[in-house]
Scaffold this motif. Structure first.
Motif, PDB file in Angstrom:
ATOM      1  N   ALA A 106      62.922  47.707  41.089  1.00 24.92           N
ATOM      2  CA  ALA A 106      61.860  48.682  42.083  1.00 24.92           C
ATOM      3  C   ALA A 106      61.011  49.108  41.400  1.00 24.92           C
ATOM      4  N   ALA A 107      61.085  49.432  40.030  1.00 24.57           N
ATOM      5  CA  ALA A 107      59.790  49.701  39.457  1.00 24.57           C
ATOM      6  C   ALA A 107      58.683  48.678  39.169  1.00 24.57           C
ATOM      7  N   ILE A 108      59.270  47.535  38.874  1.00 25.83           N
ATOM      8  CA  ILE A 108      58.248  46.236  38.761  1.00 25.83           C
ATOM      9  C   ILE A 108      57.602  45.860  40.110  1.00 25.83           C
ATOM     10  N   ASP A 109      58.423  45.925  41.099  1.00 27.34           N
ATOM     11  CA  ASP A 109      57.963  45.587  42.585  1.00 27.34           C
ATOM     12  C   ASP A 109      56.836  46.833  42.751  1.00 27.34           C
ATOM     13  N   ALA A 110      57.002  47.897  42.352  1.00 26.77           N
ATOM     14  CA  ALA A 110      56.085  48.899  42.515  1.00 26.77           C
ATOM     15  C   ALA A 110      54.933  48.485  41.773  1.00 26.77           C
ATOM     16  N   GLU A 111      54.890  48.075  40.624  1.00 23.37           N
ATOM     17  CA  GLU A 111      53.681  47.873  39.728  1.00 23.37           C
ATOM     18  C   GLU A 111      53.157  46.493  40.337  1.00 23.37           C
ATOM     19  N   PHE A 112      53.737  45.507  40.671  1.00 25.12           N
ATOM     20  CA  PHE A 112      53.084  44.317  41.103  1.00 25.12           C
ATOM     21  C   PHE A 112      52.507  44.728  42.607  1.00 25.12           C
ATOM     22  N   ALA A 113      53.072  45.421  43.321  1.00 21.79           N
ATOM     23  CA  ALA A 113      52.324  46.046  44.663  1.00 21.79           C
ATOM     24  C   ALA A 113      51.116  46.580  44.301  1.00 21.79           C
ATOM     25  N   ASP A 114      51.008  47.287  43.235  1.00 25.89           N
ATOM     26  CA  ASP A 114      49.677  47.964  43.113  1.00 25.89           C
ATOM     27  C   ASP A 114      48.662  46.942  42.593  1.00 25.89           C
ATOM     28  N   ASN A 115      49.012  45.646  42.198  1.00 23.17           N
ATOM     29  CA  ASN A 115      48.220  44.827  41.876  1.00 23.17           C
ATOM     30  C   ASN A 115      47.512  44.350  43.266  1.00 23.17           C
ATOM     31  N   PHE A 116      46.477  43.636  43.091  1.00 23.07           N
ATOM     32  CA  PHE A 116      45.746  42.939  44.167  1.00 23.07           C
ATOM     33  C   PHE A 116      46.345  41.697  45.004  1.00 23.07           C
ATOM     34  N   ASP A 117      46.313  41.580  45.927  1.00 20.74           N
ATOM     35  CA  ASP A 117      46.814  40.187  46.754  1.00 20.74           C
ATOM     36  C   ASP A 117      46.367  39.068  45.814  1.00 20.74           C
ATOM     37  N   PRO A 118      47.135  38.227  45.325  1.00 19.13           N
ATOM     38  CA  PRO A 118      46.817  36.996  44.420  1.00 19.13           C
ATOM     39  C   PRO A 118      45.785  35.980  45.141  1.00 19.13           C
ATOM     40  N   PHE A 119      46.107  35.877  46.482  1.00 22.24           N
ATOM     41  CA  PHE A 119      45.535  34.918  47.054  1.00 22.24           C
ATOM     42  C   PHE A 119      44.063  35.195  47.519  1.00 22.24           C
ATOM     43  N   ALA A 120      44.043  36.656  47.878  1.00 18.62           N
ATOM     44  CA  ALA A 120      42.859  37.086  48.433  1.00 18.62           C
ATOM     45  C   ALA A 120      41.767  37.358  47.069  1.00 18.62           C
ATOM     46  N   GLY A 121      42.431  37.920  46.136  1.00 17.00           N
ATOM     47  CA  GLY A 121      41.767  38.752  44.957  1.00 17.00           C
ATOM     48  C   GLY A 121      41.189  39.945  45.353  1.00 17.00           C
ATOM     49  N   ALA A 122      40.367  40.498  44.442  1.00 19.47           N
ATOM     50  CA  ALA A 122      39.773  41.788  44.673  1.00 19.47           C
ATOM     51  C   ALA A 122      38.879  41.728  45.799  1.00 19.47           C
ATOM     52  N   ASP A 123      38.221  40.789  46.091  1.00 20.68           N
ATOM     53  CA  ASP A 123      37.223  40.741  47.044  1.00 20.68           C
ATOM     54  C   ASP A 123      37.248  39.504  47.964  1.00 20.68           C
ATOM     55  N   GLY A 124      38.291  38.764  47.761  1.00 20.47           N
ATOM     56  CA  GLY A 124      38.730  37.505  48.532  1.00 20.47           C
ATOM     57  C   GLY A 124      38.100  36.265  47.927  1.00 20.47           C
ATOM     58  N   GLU A 125      37.791  36.425  46.628  1.00 22.52           N
ATOM     59  CA  GLU A 125      37.395  35.344  45.780  1.00 22.52           C
ATOM     60  C   GLU A 125      38.268  34.188  45.710  1.00 22.52           C
ATOM     61  N   PHE A 126      39.440  34.747  45.380  1.00 24.86           N
ATOM     62  CA  PHE A 126      40.589  33.434  45.164  1.00 24.86           C
ATOM     63  C   PHE A 126      40.819  32.734  46.389  1.00 24.86           C
ATOM     64  N   ALA A 127      41.037  33.344  47.405  1.00 22.34           N
ATOM     65  CA  ALA A 127      41.179  32.789  48.832  1.00 22.34           C
ATOM     66  C   ALA A 127      40.239  31.944  49.114  1.00 22.34           C
TER      67      ALA A 127
END
Ligand SMILES: [Fe+2]
Length: 192
Positions: A149-170
């Motif tokens: 539960a703690a790790i899931d919350a920490e990962f959820a705080d991270n941004f979407d890996p496919f979108a990136g902070a501003d969509g750059e990775f998508a």
């Protein structure tokens, strides 16, 4: 365990680019393609920045750190994987240099570039397999529901890996898919 889904998804996205890179380098070697340096640069950029800025920090700081606390037996495996994260980044820097050289001198630079790609692919597939077949199964059994539960919350705080902070990775991933020749991408197929 959202964490495991996120890690699988990131490994799959990275794996898709690795497969496409292997295909393109094989087709270049066989003279079935002309080099598309825009595509090669996008691939090298993705496999450099994705792991370095999105994927590895999450694994190192959240998953590995908690697993090390919970399971001393995992310490050696975690140390190996953390070292590989650093070595993998160093290899992408070598890959960038080899690509620039290939682009600057043309065909004479291909063999050296292809050799660096082959080493990088072998190293990275082995690393991904080790995480999938050794690290994640160990984490599944050693970590508690509260840990997840703690790790899931920490990962959820991270941004979407496919979108990136501003969509750059998508955007980068779509461009790679669009430029890679069929059947690995949506671009025109290589000569047969
Ligand atoms: Fe990973």
């Amino acid at each position: 365990m959202k964490t495991i889904d996120i890690i699988h998804n990131e490994h799959r996205a990275l794996g898709a680019v690795l497969q496409a890179l292997a295909y393109v380098v094989d087709a270049l070697r066989a003279n079935k393609l002309q080099p598309d340096f825009g595509l090669l640069a996008a691939m090298v950029d993705y496999i450099t920045l994705g792991p370095e800025t999105v994927h590895h920090p999450k694994e190192d700081q959240y998953l590995f750190a908690r697993l090390r606390d919970r399971s001393p037996d995992a310490a050696q495996l975690i140390a190996k994987l953390e070292q590989e994260h650093q070595d993998g980044y160093a290899m992408t820097v070598t890959l960038q240099k080899a690509l620039i050289h290939y682009q600057s001198v043309g065909a004479a630079g291909f063999a050296a570039f292809a050799e660096v790609v082959a080493k990088y692919l072998e190293f990275t597939w082995s690393h991904l397999n080790c995480e999938e077949t050794e690290l994640l199964p160990l984490a599944r059994t050693a970590l508690t529901a509260a840990d997840w539960a703690a790790i899931d919350a920490e990962f959820a705080d991270n941004f979407d890996p496919f979108a990136g902070a501003d969509g750059e990775f998508a955007g980068l991933f779509s461009r790679i898919v669009n430029l890679t020749p069929a059947p690995y991408g949506l671009g025109p197929a290589a000569a047969t």
